[in-house]
Design an enzyme around this catalytic site. Sequence first.
Site, PDB file in Angstrom:
ATOM      1  CD  GLU A  60      41.585  47.648 -13.070  1.00  0.00           C
ATOM      2  OE1 GLU A  60      41.051  48.506 -12.359  1.00  0.00           O
ATOM      3  OE2 GLU A  60      41.089  46.516 -13.269  1.00  0.00           O
ATOM      4  CD  GLU A  85      46.878  53.854  -8.477  1.00  0.00           C
ATOM      5  OE1 GLU A  85      47.417  54.975  -8.490  1.00  0.00           O
ATOM      6  OE2 GLU A  85      45.838  53.573  -9.108  1.00  0.00           O
ATOM      7  CG  ASP A 135      43.373  63.346 -13.485  1.00  0.00           C
ATOM      8  OD1 ASP A 135      42.561  64.146 -14.008  1.00  0.00           O
ATOM      9  OD2 ASP A 135      44.055  63.636 -12.484  1.00  0.00           O
ATOM     10  CG  ASP A 171      33.249  60.120 -14.741  1.00  0.00           C
ATOM     11  OD1 ASP A 171      34.354  60.472 -15.199  1.00  0.00           O
ATOM     12  OD2 ASP A 171      32.982  60.157 -13.520  1.00  0.00           O
ATOM     13  CB  THR A 206      33.427  51.747  -8.238  1.00  0.00           C
ATOM     14  OG1 THR A 206      33.153  52.946  -8.989  1.00  0.00           O
ATOM     15  CG2 THR A 206      34.421  50.878  -9.019  1.00  0.00           C
TER      16      THR A 206
END
Length: 227
Positions: A60, A85, A135, A171, A206
């Site tokens: 991920e 990350e 992003d 999104d 989430t």
Amino acid sequence: MTADGGARPRIRSYVLRAGRVGSGQARALVELGPRFVLPYQPELLDLDAVFARVAPRVLEIGFGMGEGLAETAASHPEIDYIGVEVHTPGVGALLKQLGERELGNVRVIQHDAVEVLTAMLAPATLAGIHIFFPDPWHKKRHHKRRLIQAPLVELLASRLAPGGYIHLATDWQDYAEQMLVVLEAEAQLENTAAAYVPRPDTRPLTKFEQRGIRLGHGVWDLVFRRR
């Protein structure tokens, strides 16, 4: 190439920000970091040794505060997860959740994902790759910073075992459309649907996404498989 013949620096898809690390996150970094965090190193990982077992591995990229990754790992103890990350508060938050849930099937690398993919993960080793809500860099002049570009998708596909999958979610509709074009152009991959797919159970909702749904925001999921 630059004017003097050197290599042009790669445009990164993120900006490192000095986010605040909470006390619980800081404690988790100190106490749990040695167990769960793998230091970046320019050599291939022996994943069987890292996890002390043989199991499917899912990568991920950009797990944020780790809520979704921790939930997925808890729901699928038979799968090993590697979370990448760059932001320290997110790493600390995930470590805190791993400790609270007593999860042993997650490891974390705090480093640039492209360098991790290139140097630490061997070709054809991953069962899946998740990239959720990267992003969007919504201003047109910043689109070159978007993570999902043809060179990265080629690299991602090369790290998948045959039959392995890439699952993307965003999104932002125009980013979803770009993702679809880029993935469909990659010869190593094939779409599992005509275009987008309903949210698979392997991507937990989430709090951020639930809020967006209440506000009427759309979410687009794409799942492609390695040929």
